[in-house]
Design a protein around this motif. Structure first.
Motif, short mmCIF file in Angstrom:
data_model
loop_
_atom_site.label_atom_id
_atom_site.label_comp_id
_atom_site.label_asym_id
_atom_site.label_seq_id
_atom_site.Cartn_x
_atom_site.Cartn_y
_atom_site.Cartn_z
N ILE A 22 -4.92 0.89 -4.04
CA ILE A 22 -3.78 0.68 -4.94
C ILE A 22 -3.46 2.05 -5.54
CG2 ILE A 22 -2.90 -0.53 -6.95
CD1 ILE A 22 -3.63 -2.43 -4.61
N THR A 25 2.35 1.60 -9.03
CA THR A 25 2.69 0.36 -9.72
C THR A 25 3.24 -0.65 -8.73
OG1 THR A 25 3.13 1.60 -11.74
CG2 THR A 25 4.07 -0.60 -11.60
N ALA A 28 0.33 -2.17 -6.86
CA ALA A 28 -0.38 -3.09 -7.76
C ALA A 28 0.37 -4.40 -7.90
CB ALA A 28 -0.58 -2.43 -9.13
N SER A 29 1.67 -4.31 -8.04
CA SER A 29 2.49 -5.50 -8.17
C SER A 29 2.38 -6.39 -6.94
CB SER A 29 3.95 -5.08 -8.39
OG SER A 29 4.79 -6.19 -8.47
N MET A 32 -0.95 -8.19 -6.75
CA MET A 32 -1.02 -9.31 -7.69
C MET A 32 -0.19 -10.50 -7.22
SD MET A 32 -0.96 -7.47 -11.36
CE MET A 32 -2.48 -7.50 -12.26
N TRP A 36 -3.80 -12.05 -5.22
CA TRP A 36 -4.61 -12.19 -6.43
C TRP A 36 -5.40 -13.49 -6.40
CZ3 TRP A 36 -5.16 -7.75 -8.30
CH2 TRP A 36 -5.68 -7.54 -9.57
N ALA A 47 0.06 -7.33 -17.42
CA ALA A 47 0.27 -6.31 -16.39
C ALA A 47 1.62 -6.49 -15.71
CB ALA A 47 -0.86 -6.33 -15.37
N PHE A 51 4.61 -3.83 -15.53
CA PHE A 51 5.18 -3.37 -14.27
C PHE A 51 6.71 -3.47 -14.32
CE2 PHE A 51 1.23 -4.85 -11.65
CZ PHE A 51 0.44 -3.92 -12.31
N ALA A 64 0.86 1.20 -16.63
CA ALA A 64 0.74 0.17 -15.59
C ALA A 64 -0.65 0.22 -14.96
CB ALA A 64 1.81 0.37 -14.53
N ARG A 65 -1.15 1.40 -14.69
CA ARG A 65 -2.48 1.56 -14.09
C ARG A 65 -3.56 0.98 -15.02
NH1 ARG A 65 -6.97 4.68 -13.80
NH2 ARG A 65 -7.79 5.18 -11.72
N PHE A 68 -3.32 -2.75 -15.00
CA PHE A 68 -3.84 -3.27 -13.73
C PHE A 68 -5.36 -3.34 -13.76
CE2 PHE A 68 -5.33 -2.55 -9.35
CZ PHE A 68 -4.80 -3.69 -8.75
#
Length: 82
Positions: A22, A25, A28-29, A32, A36, A47, A51, A64-65, A68
């Protein structure tokens, strides 16, 4: 959507606990949304809101990190590298 994070995060995700890099952002989005292991949780919700704020230019990728990482811990996901 966002630029790459200076320090990527690697987590064990999915049914086979495969290592997933990851590094933004956006990544990561997607993690999820797609993979997830839990559907609810205050850190997950927080989170995702952060985002969205990054996309609008109201928050930073660093925020954001951090959000996350909190969501990862909440979900009990193994952090391989942070």
């Amino acid at each position: 959507m966002s630029k790459n994070w200076p320090k990527p995060i690697i987590i064990a995700l999915g049914e086979k606990n495969e290592n997933v890099l990851i590094n933004s952002t956006e990544a990561a989005s997607w993690a999820m949304i797609e993979d997830w292991p839990v559907e609810d949780g205050p850190e997950l919700d927080k989170a995702l809101l952060i985002f969205a704020d990054v996309v609008r230019g109201k928050r930073t990728d660093e925020e954001a990190r951090a959000a996350f990482l909190q969501a990862v811990k909440e979900a009990g996901i193994t952090i391989v590298q942070q």
